[in-house]
Write a protein that holds these residues in place. Structure first.
Motif, PDB file in Angstrom:
ATOM      1  N   LYS A   1      19.729 -17.855 -16.296  1.00  0.00           N
ATOM      2  CA  LYS A   1      19.522 -19.137 -16.968  1.00  0.00           C
ATOM      3  C   LYS A   1      18.241 -19.808 -16.481  1.00  0.00           C
ATOM      4  CE  LYS A   1      21.999 -23.386 -18.126  1.00  0.00           C
ATOM      5  NZ  LYS A   1      23.237 -24.174 -17.921  1.00  0.00           N
ATOM      6  N   GLU A   2      17.957 -19.715 -15.162  1.00  0.00           N
ATOM      7  CA  GLU A   2      16.752 -20.338 -14.613  1.00  0.00           C
ATOM      8  C   GLU A   2      15.494 -19.720 -15.214  1.00  0.00           C
ATOM      9  OE1 GLU A   2      19.219 -19.131 -12.857  1.00  0.00           O
ATOM     10  OE2 GLU A   2      20.132 -20.923 -11.970  1.00  0.00           O
ATOM     11  N   GLU A   3      15.511 -18.409 -15.417  1.00  0.00           N
ATOM     12  CA  GLU A   3      14.354 -17.724 -15.996  1.00  0.00           C
ATOM     13  C   GLU A   3      14.179 -18.117 -17.461  1.00  0.00           C
ATOM     14  OE1 GLU A   3      15.388 -13.683 -15.307  1.00  0.00           O
ATOM     15  OE2 GLU A   3      14.578 -13.652 -13.264  1.00  0.00           O
ATOM     16  N   GLU A   4      15.284 -18.253 -18.181  1.00  0.00           N
ATOM     17  CA  GLU A   4      15.213 -18.684 -19.581  1.00  0.00           C
ATOM     18  C   GLU A   4      14.589 -20.082 -19.667  1.00  0.00           C
ATOM     19  OE1 GLU A   4      19.157 -18.516 -21.076  1.00  0.00           O
ATOM     20  OE2 GLU A   4      19.136 -16.344 -21.400  1.00  0.00           O
ATOM     21  N   ASN A   5      14.987 -20.972 -18.762  1.00  0.00           N
ATOM     22  CA  ASN A   5      14.452 -22.335 -18.773  1.00  0.00           C
ATOM     23  C   ASN A   5      12.945 -22.336 -18.559  1.00  0.00           C
ATOM     24  OD1 ASN A   5      16.961 -23.558 -19.184  1.00  0.00           O
ATOM     25  ND2 ASN A   5      17.390 -23.665 -16.998  1.00  0.00           N
ATOM     26  N   GLN A   6      12.452 -21.458 -17.674  1.00  0.00           N
ATOM     27  CA  GLN A   6      11.025 -21.397 -17.400  1.00  0.00           C
ATOM     28  C   GLN A   6      10.234 -20.943 -18.625  1.00  0.00           C
ATOM     29  OE1 GLN A   6       9.402 -22.453 -14.677  1.00  0.00           O
ATOM     30  NE2 GLN A   6      11.362 -23.150 -13.874  1.00  0.00           N
ATOM     31  N   LEU A   7      10.827 -20.096 -19.445  1.00  0.00           N
ATOM     32  CA  LEU A   7      10.133 -19.557 -20.612  1.00  0.00           C
ATOM     33  C   LEU A   7      10.117 -20.523 -21.795  1.00  0.00           C
ATOM     34  CD1 LEU A   7      11.447 -15.869 -20.531  1.00  0.00           C
ATOM     35  CD2 LEU A   7       9.157 -16.672 -19.906  1.00  0.00           C
ATOM     36  N   MET A   8      11.004 -21.508 -21.767  1.00  0.00           N
ATOM     37  CA  MET A   8      11.094 -22.441 -22.889  1.00  0.00           C
ATOM     38  C   MET A   8       9.884 -23.363 -22.950  1.00  0.00           C
ATOM     39  SD  MET A   8      15.011 -23.859 -22.824  1.00  0.00           S
ATOM     40  CE  MET A   8      16.438 -22.799 -22.947  1.00  0.00           C
TER      41      MET A   8
ATOM     42  N   LEU B   1      23.083 -34.163 -18.276  1.00  0.00           N
ATOM     43  CA  LEU B   1      21.871 -34.984 -18.360  1.00  0.00           C
ATOM     44  C   LEU B   1      20.970 -34.738 -17.153  1.00  0.00           C
ATOM     45  CD1 LEU B   1      20.147 -37.254 -19.605  1.00  0.00           C
ATOM     46  CD2 LEU B   1      21.580 -38.894 -18.352  1.00  0.00           C
ATOM     47  N   GLU B   2      21.569 -34.663 -15.970  1.00  0.00           N
ATOM     48  CA  GLU B   2      20.796 -34.435 -14.753  1.00  0.00           C
ATOM     49  C   GLU B   2      20.052 -33.102 -14.813  1.00  0.00           C
ATOM     50  OE1 GLU B   2      23.823 -36.914 -11.790  1.00  0.00           O
ATOM     51  OE2 GLU B   2      24.100 -34.772 -12.130  1.00  0.00           O
ATOM     52  N   GLU B   3      20.727 -32.088 -15.311  1.00  0.00           N
ATOM     53  CA  GLU B   3      20.090 -30.774 -15.445  1.00  0.00           C
ATOM     54  C   GLU B   3      18.942 -30.830 -16.447  1.00  0.00           C
ATOM     55  OE1 GLU B   3      21.176 -26.165 -16.759  1.00  0.00           O
ATOM     56  OE2 GLU B   3      22.698 -27.728 -16.899  1.00  0.00           O
ATOM     57  N   ASN B   4      19.151 -31.533 -17.541  1.00  0.00           N
ATOM     58  CA  ASN B   4      18.130 -31.634 -18.573  1.00  0.00           C
ATOM     59  C   ASN B   4      16.844 -32.256 -18.029  1.00  0.00           C
ATOM     60  OD1 ASN B   4      16.766 -33.500 -20.744  1.00  0.00           O
ATOM     61  ND2 ASN B   4      17.794 -31.923 -21.925  1.00  0.00           N
ATOM     62  N   ILE B   5      16.960 -33.408 -17.377  1.00  0.00           N
ATOM     63  CA  ILE B   5      15.769 -34.103 -16.889  1.00  0.00           C
ATOM     64  C   ILE B   5      15.127 -33.332 -15.737  1.00  0.00           C
ATOM     65  CG2 ILE B   5      14.850 -36.261 -15.971  1.00  0.00           C
ATOM     66  CD1 ILE B   5      15.881 -36.428 -18.857  1.00  0.00           C
ATOM     67  N   ALA B   6      15.939 -32.728 -14.883  1.00  0.00           N
ATOM     68  CA  ALA B   6      15.385 -31.951 -13.770  1.00  0.00           C
ATOM     69  C   ALA B   6      14.580 -30.762 -14.277  1.00  0.00           C
ATOM     70  CB  ALA B   6      16.500 -31.478 -12.850  1.00  0.00           C
ATOM     71  N   ILE B   7      15.053 -30.120 -15.326  1.00  0.00           N
ATOM     72  CA  ILE B   7      14.325 -28.986 -15.904  1.00  0.00           C
ATOM     73  C   ILE B   7      13.026 -29.467 -16.543  1.00  0.00           C
ATOM     74  CG2 ILE B   7      14.373 -27.291 -17.793  1.00  0.00           C
ATOM     75  CD1 ILE B   7      17.351 -26.860 -17.088  1.00  0.00           C
ATOM     76  N   LEU B   8      13.086 -30.594 -17.244  1.00  0.00           N
ATOM     77  CA  LEU B   8      11.867 -31.144 -17.848  1.00  0.00           C
ATOM     78  C   LEU B   8      10.840 -31.519 -16.777  1.00  0.00           C
ATOM     79  CD1 LEU B   8      13.327 -33.417 -20.684  1.00  0.00           C
ATOM     80  CD2 LEU B   8      11.941 -31.366 -20.994  1.00  0.00           C
ATOM     81  N   GLU B   9      11.322 -32.038 -15.645  1.00  0.00           N
ATOM     82  CA  GLU B   9      10.421 -32.441 -14.563  1.00  0.00           C
ATOM     83  C   GLU B   9      10.036 -31.270 -13.659  1.00  0.00           C
ATOM     84  OE1 GLU B   9       8.723 -34.936 -13.863  1.00  0.00           O
ATOM     85  OE2 GLU B   9       9.612 -36.767 -14.646  1.00  0.00           O
TER      86      GLU B   9
ATOM     87  N   THR C   1      11.557 -27.377 -26.522  1.00  0.00           N
ATOM     88  CA  THR C   1      12.814 -26.634 -26.548  1.00  0.00           C
ATOM     89  C   THR C   1      13.695 -27.057 -25.379  1.00  0.00           C
ATOM     90  OG1 THR C   1      11.628 -24.771 -27.513  1.00  0.00           O
ATOM     91  CG2 THR C   1      13.829 -24.324 -26.667  1.00  0.00           C
ATOM     92  N   LYS C   2      13.087 -27.285 -24.223  1.00  0.00           N
ATOM     93  CA  LYS C   2      13.857 -27.731 -23.064  1.00  0.00           C
ATOM     94  C   LYS C   2      14.554 -29.058 -23.340  1.00  0.00           C
ATOM     95  CE  LYS C   2      10.866 -25.593 -19.562  1.00  0.00           C
ATOM     96  NZ  LYS C   2       9.904 -25.856 -18.461  1.00  0.00           N
ATOM     97  N   ALA C   3      13.841 -29.972 -23.976  1.00  0.00           N
ATOM     98  CA  ALA C   3      14.418 -31.284 -24.268  1.00  0.00           C
ATOM     99  C   ALA C   3      15.669 -31.154 -25.127  1.00  0.00           C
ATOM    100  CB  ALA C   3      13.391 -32.174 -24.961  1.00  0.00           C
TER     101      ALA C   3
ATOM    102  N   ALA D   1      25.624 -41.390 -20.038  1.00  0.00           N
ATOM    103  CA  ALA D   1      24.946 -40.094 -19.942  1.00  0.00           C
ATOM    104  C   ALA D   1      24.887 -39.404 -21.292  1.00  0.00           C
ATOM    105  CB  ALA D   1      25.664 -39.199 -18.922  1.00  0.00           C
ATOM    106  N   TRP D   2      25.962 -39.470 -22.035  1.00  0.00           N
ATOM    107  CA  TRP D   2      26.008 -38.813 -23.352  1.00  0.00           C
ATOM    108  C   TRP D   2      25.013 -39.460 -24.305  1.00  0.00           C
ATOM    109  CZ3 TRP D   2      27.072 -40.220 -28.388  1.00  0.00           C
ATOM    110  CH2 TRP D   2      27.259 -39.169 -29.287  1.00  0.00           C
ATOM    111  N   LEU D   3      24.949 -40.794 -24.302  1.00  0.00           N
ATOM    112  CA  LEU D   3      24.013 -41.492 -25.182  1.00  0.00           C
ATOM    113  C   LEU D   3      22.569 -41.137 -24.848  1.00  0.00           C
ATOM    114  CD1 LEU D   3      25.677 -45.032 -25.310  1.00  0.00           C
ATOM    115  CD2 LEU D   3      25.342 -43.503 -27.264  1.00  0.00           C
ATOM    116  N   ILE D   4      22.257 -41.079 -23.557  1.00  0.00           N
ATOM    117  CA  ILE D   4      20.882 -40.767 -23.158  1.00  0.00           C
ATOM    118  C   ILE D   4      20.555 -39.309 -23.438  1.00  0.00           C
ATOM    119  CG2 ILE D   4      19.282 -40.681 -21.208  1.00  0.00           C
ATOM    120  CD1 ILE D   4      20.913 -43.065 -20.022  1.00  0.00           C
ATOM    121  N   LEU D   5      21.520 -38.423 -23.232  1.00  0.00           N
ATOM    122  CA  LEU D   5      21.293 -37.012 -23.543  1.00  0.00           C
ATOM    123  C   LEU D   5      21.025 -36.831 -25.036  1.00  0.00           C
ATOM    124  CD1 LEU D   5      21.242 -34.225 -22.186  1.00  0.00           C
ATOM    125  CD2 LEU D   5      23.669 -34.003 -22.718  1.00  0.00           C
ATOM    126  N   ARG D   6      21.702 -37.608 -25.858  1.00  0.00           N
ATOM    127  CA  ARG D   6      21.436 -37.609 -27.302  1.00  0.00           C
ATOM    128  C   ARG D   6      20.015 -38.074 -27.576  1.00  0.00           C
ATOM    129  NH1 ARG D   6      22.689 -43.013 -29.975  1.00  0.00           N
ATOM    130  NH2 ARG D   6      21.146 -43.271 -28.311  1.00  0.00           N
TER     131      ARG D   6
END
Length: 289
Positions: free
Chosen positions: A3-10, A72-80, A14-16, A253-258
Motif C-alpha cells: 500500500k505504501e508503494e502504491e501511495n508513492q506512485l499516485m 482522515l489522518e492517513e489521507n493528510i499524512a500521505i498528501l504531506e 489521486t491521493k486526495a 473527520a468524515w465531513l473533512i474527508l469528504r
C-alpha cells in the motif's frame, strides 16, 4: 505491491481522492463510514487488557483512536509525505498541542511576526505564565531569524505563506538554522495546503493545519491536523494530544474527508481564477503598472 508503494506512485490529485480508507473495508463501502462510537468492545477480556497495555493495536476509546479519524489522518499524512497525522478538534488544538509537547519550561521560541493571531496570543498570554519566551520577527528575512536565536531557543515556528500578508519564508534554509540550533522547525501549511507545498520535504519537522479552511473548503466544520516527519515526534505529540483531549469527533473527520476529495479541483480553479484576475488588473487602463 504494498500500500505504501502504491501511495508513492499516485499523483497528488489521486491521493486526495483515494488515500485514507479502511483496509479491509467493512462491507465493501467506497466511502469511509462514520464510526460515531465513544467506546469499542473487545472480543475477550484478554484482548482488552492487551490493547490497554499497548501490546496489541485496536480501538478502545475515540479520544485515543477512531477508524474514521484514522482515515482522515492517513489521507493528510500521505498528501504531506509525512510519517503520520493526528486529527484535532480545531486548528488551535493542533497548534497548542505542538507547543505543549515540544516546548519545555523557560524555553524560547522564534516565530513569524504575522502569525495567525490566536497562535501568537496563546504564546504571549498563556505559555508566558510558564516561562516560555517568544520573539516574533519577519521570517521572510533569514537574518532576522538568526539574530533572534537565544541559548534556550527550542522551536522556530513559521507560517508560510502567511495569512493574510502572503509573506514567504524559505523553509529549507530555516530548517538548517533550526537544526544547527538543536531546535525543531514547525510550519503552518494552512494557506498553501499540501497540494501546493509540503514543508516536510524541505526540512520541517512538524506541519500543522487548520482544516477549517482550504482543505475542508465548505465552511461547515472546524478542525486541525498535525503531521510529523518521524515516528519519535509522532509518539510524543500523540501522547500529549490524547492526554489533553483536543482530539476530533468522527463526524467532523468524515465531513473533512469528504471536503479533501475535491481539494485538487478547488485549488486548480482558484489558481486559474487568480491568474485571470491578475492579468486583467495588470493590463487595465487605470493600472499604475
Amino acid at each position: 505491491m504494498k500500500k505504501e508503494e502504491e501511495n508513492q506512485l499516485m499523483h497528488k490529485s489521486t491521493k486526495a481522492i483515494h488515500a485514507g480508507s479502511l483496509d479491509p473495508p467493512v462491507y465493501g463501502e467506497v466511502s469511509v463510514p462514520i464510526f460515531q462510537s465513544a467506546t469499542f468492545s473487545f472480543p475477550s477480556a484478554e484482548e482488552g487488557a492487551s490493547r490497554f497495555s499497548g501490546e496489541r493495536s485496536g480501538y478502545i476509546y475515540t479520544r485515543l483512536n477512531n477508524p474514521t479519524n484514522n482515515a482522515l489522518e492517513e489521507n493528510i499524512a500521505i498528501l504531506e509525505k509525512g510519517f503520520a497525522g493526528m486529527a484535532t478538534a480545531t486548528g488551535m488544538a493542533a497548534v497548542t498541542t505542538v507547543y505543549l509537547a515540544l516546548l519545555s519550561q523557560d524555553a524560547h521560541i522564534v516565530a513569524t511576526d504575522s502569525l495567525y493571531s490566536a497562535s501568537r496570543v496563546v504564546l504571549e498570554t498563556e505559555f508566558s505564565r510558564f516561562g516560555v519566551r517568544s520573539t516574533f520577527v519577519d521570517t521572510s528575512d533569514l537574518r532576522n531569524i538568526e539574530q533572534a536565536l537565544q541559548p534556550r531557543t527550542e522551536m522556530i515556528y513559521i507560517e508560510t505563506p502567511a495569512n493574510p500578508t502572503m509573506k514567504i519564508t524559505d523553509i529549507r534554509s530555516t530548517a538548517e538554522i533550526a537544526h544547527r540550533q538543536g531546535a525543531s522547525l514547525v510550519a503552518d501549511n494552512t494557506f498553501a495546503s499540501p497540494y501546493l507545498q509540503r514543508p516536510l520535504e524541505h526540512g520541517a519537522d512538524v506541519v500543522v493545519h487548520s482544516l477549517t479552511k482550504l482543505i475542508n473548503g465548505h465552511s461547515d466544520v472546524v478542525g486541525g491536523m498535525i503531521v510529523t516527519k518521524t515516528e519519535t515526534l509522532f509518539k510524543r505529540l500523540r501522547k500529549v494530544l490524547s492526554l489533553f483531549g483536543g482530539t476530533m469527533d468522527p463526524h467532523q473527520a468524515w465531513l473533512i474527508l469528504r471536503g479533501v476529495r475535491t481539494l485538487p479541483l478547488r485549488v486548480e480553479r482558484g489558481q486559474e481564477n487568480a491568474m485571470r484576475l491578475a492579468e486583467f488588473l495588470r493590463y487595465h487602463p487605470k493600472s499604475s503598472g
